[in-house]
Design an enzyme around this catalytic site. Structure first.
Site, PDB file in Angstrom:
ATOM      1  N   GLY A  36      -8.782  -7.182  12.383  1.00  0.00           N
ATOM      2  CA  GLY A  36      -7.783  -8.242  12.428  1.00  0.00           C
ATOM      3  C   GLY A  36      -8.256  -9.543  13.033  1.00  0.00           C
ATOM      4  O   GLY A  36      -7.450 -10.454  13.268  1.00  0.00           O
ATOM      5  N   PRO A  65     -13.520  -4.720  10.967  1.00  0.00           N
ATOM      6  CA  PRO A  65     -13.331  -6.094  10.484  1.00  0.00           C
ATOM      7  C   PRO A  65     -13.536  -6.181   8.973  1.00  0.00           C
ATOM      8  O   PRO A  65     -14.403  -5.523   8.406  1.00  0.00           O
ATOM      9  CB  PRO A  65     -14.417  -6.875  11.229  1.00  0.00           C
ATOM     10  N   ARG A  80      -1.962 -15.272  -1.340  1.00  0.00           N
ATOM     11  CA  ARG A  80      -1.695 -15.394   0.091  1.00  0.00           C
ATOM     12  C   ARG A  80      -0.759 -16.556   0.455  1.00  0.00           C
ATOM     13  O   ARG A  80       0.093 -16.398   1.337  1.00  0.00           O
ATOM     14  CB  ARG A  80      -3.001 -15.499   0.878  1.00  0.00           C
ATOM     15  N   TYR A 101       2.301 -15.180   2.458  1.00  0.00           N
ATOM     16  CA  TYR A 101       2.241 -15.389   3.904  1.00  0.00           C
ATOM     17  C   TYR A 101       2.363 -16.849   4.335  1.00  0.00           C
ATOM     18  O   TYR A 101       2.250 -17.138   5.524  1.00  0.00           O
ATOM     19  CB  TYR A 101       0.909 -14.852   4.455  1.00  0.00           C
ATOM     20  N   CYS A 131       4.682 -19.862 -13.784  1.00  0.00           N
ATOM     21  CA  CYS A 131       6.085 -20.254 -13.903  1.00  0.00           C
ATOM     22  C   CYS A 131       6.854 -19.859 -12.644  1.00  0.00           C
ATOM     23  O   CYS A 131       7.786 -19.055 -12.688  1.00  0.00           O
ATOM     24  CB  CYS A 131       6.680 -19.594 -15.141  1.00  0.00           C
TER      25      CYS A 131
END
Length: 478
Positions: free
Chosen positions: A266, A311, A365, A369, A396
């Site tokens: 993370g 990682p 992403r 997010y 669209c």
């Protein structure tokens, strides 16, 4: 708005965001990745195009592994660094990671198949997932996967049965939630108590007892992952402290030391120049984690366990760049009812919408997010006045945004090649065929040459997936 600097101006290629070796050519002023011009890449492989700088990815893998291993050695233990394949996995990337000394973390039967196809030693594979199928578990046991991470009590029975049937003693870790909530987007935080991954830390003794009851299982330690894209280190430190605090009771149940502790991954990266100064340094993270592990182990009276980390983005993210071709541009006034609400937009009279030939199908992403990215014109440099831009895709959907906000030379125009930085992680992995748009290929660049490492798709291939019914013969007239 602050004045642009050499690293952050609308033509600048910031080595803290782009692959460190990326630069503009001295004469052509085009962006070069791995020594190859961006326009040469799109001319040969098409647009959009995922580009991975192999040398950058390998160097970063070595850097991360070295930092974590050396700090573990400093406190008298060792560390295994698993590359989290969910970030981006293909056969070549798996081979790069193993060649640089990393193990591989997979989270599905498909990812396991890729790792095996790459020739990865199964003993150096960790298998994650909150809902592994019985067949996936059996396959993992059969091929000799080194560690299976148990996510629920049901999985304990399934893994034990598969190992017993195969005549093996399977190494397992138990995934727990430490209760530490990483300072990140809610959808990225994976150590909340009310979520699908893992078990509450307070339930660990009961669940470990169930594991220990099976002769076919070897319990080697706890696992915890507190979230993704984390910049602050305090969450990692507190989670490690809580996990180790549970070890005395687990060792009492096992009648022996618990040998390992997996602290997950993370670790965040800089997606924009504005983030670069705040992005954590892997050496600092490694040092702080090693210190807290050593201190807590001494406090609770257990031996310092072997450490493991997972990682993914921190290894592969910065080495990736996505190339697009501009199709249309459209200015929108930022006045009256459209007045900018974000201070970052102030100082501009309008926003220029720049539409490219990809979008949320190759980078989900921003839509998922609210992720930020940095963009540069790759085929040329320009002295035109800066313009506030939003790079959008061809899908669209009004939320089809690639770059929410950046500044480019105001003469960005149709036909320009754009480069979006730091797309090595979770872009190809989350890609889709929305609107029947084919997935782009992935090419690796190194020392002036490029090669395809993941083939792209064609419209014909997508259409061929549809089952076309056989023609029905017309009914005969009576």
């Amino acid at each position: 708005m602050s004045e642009p600097t050499e690293a952050t101006g609308p033509n600048a290629i910031d080595p803290r965001v782009f692959p460190p070796g990326a630069r503009r050519g001295r004469e052509c002023r085009q962006l070069k990745l791995g020594g190859v011009r961006a326009t040469e890449l799109t001319a040969e492989h098409g647009s959009p195009l995922y580009v991975i700088d192999e040398d950058a990815a390998r160097a970063r893998a070595r850097e991360v592994r070295s930092a974590l291993e050396s700090e573990a050695a400093r406190i008298g233990t060792s560390a295994t660094v698993y590359y989290a394949g969910k970030a981006f996995l293909c056969v070549e990337v798996a081979q790069w990671m193993v060649e640089e000394g990393l193990a591989i973390d997979v989270a599905s039967g498909g990812e396991l198949a890729v790792a095996l196809a790459a020739g990865v030693d199964p003993a150096r594979i960790g298998f994650h997932g909150n809902n592994k199928s019985v067949r996936e578990i059996e396959r993992a046991v059969e091929v000799g996967v080194g560690t299976i991470i148990i996510d629920s009590e049901i999985e304990t029975e399934r893994v034990a049965a598969a190992a017993a049937a195969a005549g093996r003693r399977q190494r397992v870790r138990l995934r727990v939630n430490s209760g530490v909530h990483a300072s990140t987007h809610d959808f990225l935080a994976t150590s909340h108590e009310d979520q699908k991954f893992g078990q509450p830390l307070e339930d660990a003794p009961q669940l470990v007892s169930a594991i220990l009851a099976h002769d076919s299982l070897e319990f080697v330690g706890l696992h915890c992952h507190i979230g993704s894209q984390i910049f602050a280190t305090d969450g990692f430190r507190e989670s490690a402290r809580r996990l180790l605090g549970a070890y005395p009771e687990l060792e009492r149940l096992a009648g022996r030391p618990v040998p390992e502790l997996n602290l997950g991954g993370g670790f965040g990266i800089a997606y924009t120049s504005a983030q670069a100064d705040a992005a954590p340094d892997i050496a600092d993270i490694a040092r702080e984690l090693a210190n807290i592990v050593a201190e807590t182990a001494a406090e609770v009276g257990v031996s310092v366990p072997k450490l493991a980390f997972e990682p993914g983005r921190a290894v592969i993210g910065q080495s990736g760049v996505t190339l697009y071709t501009v199709g249309t541009t459209k200015p929108v006034a930022l006045s009256g009812s459209n007045a900018a609400a974000d201070p970052a937009d102030l100082g501009f009279a309008e926003r220029l919408y720049v539409s490219v030939d990809g979008g949320m199908s190759d980078n989900a992403r921003p839509a998922l997010y609210g992720a930020d990215y940095q963009v540069r014109i790759a085929n040329r440099e320009s002295a035109a006045a800066p313009a506030l831009v939003r790079v959008v895709g061809k899908h669209c959907e009004s939320g089809d945004i690639v770059v929410q906000r950046d500044v480019l030379p105001g003469d960005v125009r149709p036909g320009d090649t754009l480069a979006v930085a730091a797309t090595g992680a979770y872009c190809w992995s989350l890609s889709s065929n929305y609107n029947y748009v084919p997935r782009p290929p992935v090419v690796a660049v190194s020392q002036g040459a490029s090669r395809v490492i993941v083939r792209g798709e064609s419209e014909d291939e997508l259409v061929a997936k549809s089952v076309i019914p056989a023609p029905v013969a017309p009914a005969r007239a009576s």
